[in-house]
Scaffold this active site. Sequence first.
Site, PDB file in Angstrom:
ATOM      1  N   ALA A  20       4.049  -0.412   3.269  1.00 59.28           N
ATOM      2  CA  ALA A  20       3.751  -1.784   3.694  1.00 59.28           C
ATOM      3  C   ALA A  20       2.285  -1.934   4.100  1.00 59.28           C
ATOM      4  O   ALA A  20       1.583  -2.845   3.651  1.00 59.28           O
ATOM      5  CB  ALA A  20       4.671  -2.180   4.845  1.00 59.28           C
ATOM      6  N   ASP A  61      -0.210   0.057   3.391  1.00 59.57           N
ATOM      7  CA  ASP A  61      -1.087   0.362   2.259  1.00 59.57           C
ATOM      8  C   ASP A  61      -1.224  -0.843   1.336  1.00 59.57           C
ATOM      9  O   ASP A  61      -2.306  -1.125   0.819  1.00 59.57           O
ATOM     10  CB  ASP A  61      -0.541   1.548   1.465  1.00 59.57           C
ATOM     11  CG  ASP A  61      -0.345   2.787   2.310  1.00 59.57           C
ATOM     12  OD1 ASP A  61      -1.101   2.967   3.288  1.00 59.57           O
ATOM     13  OD2 ASP A  61       0.569   3.576   2.002  1.00 59.57           O
TER      14      ASP A  61
END
Length: 305
Positions: free
Chosen positions: A254, A256
């Site tokens: 999430a 990233d």
Amino acid sequence: MVGFAAIGECMIELSGANGDQWRMGFAGDTLNTSWYVRALTDADFAVDYVTAFGDDPFSVKQRAFLKDNGINTAHSPVIVGARPGLYAITLTGVERSFTYWRNDSAARHLGDDPHALALSLEGRKIIYFSGITMGILSPKGRQNVLNAVSNARRQGTLVAFDANYRPRLWENADTAKQALIDAYHVADIALPTFPDENALFGDATPEDTAVRITSYGVREIVVKDGTEPALVIADGRHEQVPAIRANAVDTTGAGDSFNGGYIASRLAGLEPVAAARRAHKVAARVVEFHGALAPMDEARKAFNT
């Protein structure tokens, strides 16, 4: 300046399917961000992943996977006898935990050749790296990365950094603190996650995190905090940007994907608050898929809505 380069470790990812069946893919924090930068930029915009590969069959598959998805590998070395790191995702509801096998990872040697590293980073619009990048390296490798990033920055490249603190990668907390502070000092854009900064530095609030990072000379800061609003400090503004509700099935990647959405937005010319709004859209869609890498077209749809 053209193109984007991320520095880090591409790992084999095992994610649960049915019972004892596992699905194999490739992922890693900076690779995940590169995936979303690739998805959200024009096809002719160069996206490179700077790492080190082994020469085993899985490493060959890694390189083919990246190439097939429009991600180049610049001057990343191939190390005879080395192999990729591996991790498995275990889910409890939508929250995930990880088990790692990475002591012999080829990527631990990505900083061993300063010349190759410099060539890989030359002429980029943005370079991105993380605390995981730093944590897998030897002290000399860390310094080589910092030197290469600093040199590129002096030539006009913007540098983005996410501390992404993982205690198991570090000899001790003091070593981690100093290495991450050193990395923040060469960054133009900071993309930290508040729980990580709280765990290592003891920050009580996202505002405390932002104030501390500002003291390192960083002028553009986005403090992520899961489903809580992201705090954006840039251009004299100090604004909370709410997250977007999602039907989450797996929160892997999430943060990233938020970073990828944010970097792609800034490359497209959006100002920081608008970029954070776009990044939340991407992250909300990504957590609706299993594994770290959601389909590129789905990320693109979310980004453009």
